[in-house]
Design a protein around this motif. Structure first.
Motif, short mmCIF file in Angstrom:
data_model
loop_
_atom_site.label_atom_id
_atom_site.label_comp_id
_atom_site.label_asym_id
_atom_site.label_seq_id
_atom_site.Cartn_x
_atom_site.Cartn_y
_atom_site.Cartn_z
N LYS A 194 3.86 8.03 -8.54
CA LYS A 194 4.23 8.63 -7.25
C LYS A 194 3.04 9.18 -6.48
O LYS A 194 3.13 9.43 -5.28
N PHE A 195 1.91 9.42 -7.16
CA PHE A 195 0.80 10.12 -6.53
C PHE A 195 -0.34 9.15 -6.18
O PHE A 195 -0.51 8.11 -6.81
N GLY A 196 -1.12 9.55 -5.18
CA GLY A 196 -2.26 8.75 -4.79
C GLY A 196 -3.28 9.58 -4.05
O GLY A 196 -3.06 10.77 -3.77
N ARG A 206 2.37 8.58 -2.71
CA ARG A 206 2.11 7.21 -2.28
C ARG A 206 3.08 6.76 -1.19
O ARG A 206 2.76 5.83 -0.42
N GLU A 207 4.22 7.39 -1.11
CA GLU A 207 5.19 7.01 -0.08
C GLU A 207 4.73 7.41 1.32
O GLU A 207 5.26 6.93 2.31
N TRP A 208 3.73 8.28 1.38
CA TRP A 208 3.18 8.67 2.68
C TRP A 208 2.25 7.56 3.18
O TRP A 208 1.35 7.11 2.47
N GLY A 209 2.45 7.14 4.42
CA GLY A 209 1.57 6.13 4.99
C GLY A 209 0.13 6.58 5.06
O GLY A 209 -0.80 5.78 4.99
N GLU A 210 -0.08 7.90 5.18
CA GLU A 210 -1.44 8.43 5.27
C GLU A 210 -2.19 8.31 3.94
O GLU A 210 -3.42 8.31 3.90
N VAL A 211 -1.43 8.26 2.84
CA VAL A 211 -2.04 8.15 1.51
C VAL A 211 -2.16 6.70 1.08
O VAL A 211 -3.19 6.27 0.55
N ASP A 212 -1.10 5.93 1.32
CA ASP A 212 -1.09 4.52 0.94
C ASP A 212 -0.72 3.70 2.16
O ASP A 212 0.43 3.31 2.34
N PRO A 213 -1.71 3.45 3.05
CA PRO A 213 -1.43 2.78 4.33
C PRO A 213 -1.17 1.28 4.16
O PRO A 213 -2.05 0.46 4.31
N ARG A 214 0.08 0.93 3.88
CA ARG A 214 0.41 -0.48 3.65
C ARG A 214 0.76 -1.22 4.93
O ARG A 214 0.69 -2.45 4.99
N THR A 215 1.17 -0.50 5.97
CA THR A 215 1.58 -1.15 7.21
C THR A 215 0.47 -1.02 8.26
O THR A 215 -0.38 -0.12 8.20
N MET A 216 0.50 -1.90 9.26
CA MET A 216 -0.49 -1.84 10.35
C MET A 216 -0.36 -0.53 11.10
O MET A 216 -1.34 0.04 11.55
N LYS A 217 0.87 -0.05 11.24
CA LYS A 217 1.09 1.21 11.95
C LYS A 217 0.40 2.35 11.24
O LYS A 217 -0.24 3.20 11.85
N ALA A 218 0.56 2.40 9.89
CA ALA A 218 -0.06 3.45 9.11
C ALA A 218 -1.57 3.33 9.18
O ALA A 218 -2.31 4.32 9.28
#
Length: 222
Positions: A194-196, A206-218
């Motif tokens: 869960k952590f990153g 990791r669910e936060w886009g700021e931590v794990d930016p998987r999308t272009m928006k993030a």
């Protein structure tokens, strides 16, 4: 070193017992075969394969008591205990390669040895946790309680962490009430998926886009 000791451990088994154990625990190929696949190979039922496996394990359980592997297992359990009673599987492998000075030690060999003595126990990797070894349920529960508490705290403190860069302070707040040294608490947290760490070095979920930016928006946000 460990490989030679394991070969000596199983050398007196029947050829089929040896082959079943090698295949079931991936000792030769790094791939563990199912009971069904081995049954097809030998033209016997999967239950008969299970019986052969059990017979082989029972024989090596008696033999291992008279080998240097008992010292290795004792050192392994002591190492895990010193880390709070559990250790993520890939981290434990790295630890033991260093401690035992055996760079060829494999995870398959460890799984085989731990199966023989029934300790430590294994938690299979799933969506929330990496695979890890633990000494008893009490140790596992301590880790899960700490992880759950941190997840809840992070969700409430997201803005503070990302805007003010205070992830270390938030982490300390969660760990502080628990009578655990920091290195044990961090070891507990390492088993969770869960952590990153964000690209800016902030600890978070990791669910936060700021931590794990998987999308272009993030990624654009960063």
């Amino acid at each position: 070193m460990v490989s030679k000791a394991i070969n000596n451990l199983i050398i007196d088994l029947s050829p089929r017992q040896r082959d079943v154990l090698n295949s079931r625990f991936g000792l030769k190929t790094g791939e563990d075969y199912t009971l069904a696949s081995l049954g097809e190979k030998y033209g016997i039922t999967r239950e008969r394969v299970r019986q052969i496996e059990t017979e082989g394990l029972n024989l090596v359980r008696e033999k291992i008591k008279k080998t240097p592997l008992t010292d290795i297992l004792d050192r392994t359990n002591s190492h895990i205990e010193n880390l709070g009673g559990l250790r993520r599987e890939d981290h434990l492998l790295d630890d033991l390669r260093f401690i035992l000075e055996d760079k060829n030690l494999s995870i398959w060999q460890l799984r085989f040895l731990f199966e023989i003595v029934n300790r430590p126990r294994y938690y299979n990797e799933d969506g929330n946790f990496h695979g890890f070894w633990y000494l008893d349920e009490k140790n596992k529960k301590k880790a899960v309680v700490l992880i759950d508490k941190l997840i809840k705290f992070l969700k409430k403190s997201k803005k503070e962490i990302l805007k003010k860069g205070k992830s270390d302070i938030v982490l300390s707040r969660v760990i502080e009430p628990h009578p655990l040294p920091d290195f044990i608490a961090l070891n507990f947290l390492s088993v969770s998926k869960k952590f990153g760490i964000s690209p800016f070095g902030d600890f978070g979920l990791r669910e936060w886009g700021e931590v794990d930016p998987r999308t272009m928006k993030a990624k654009a946000y960063l």
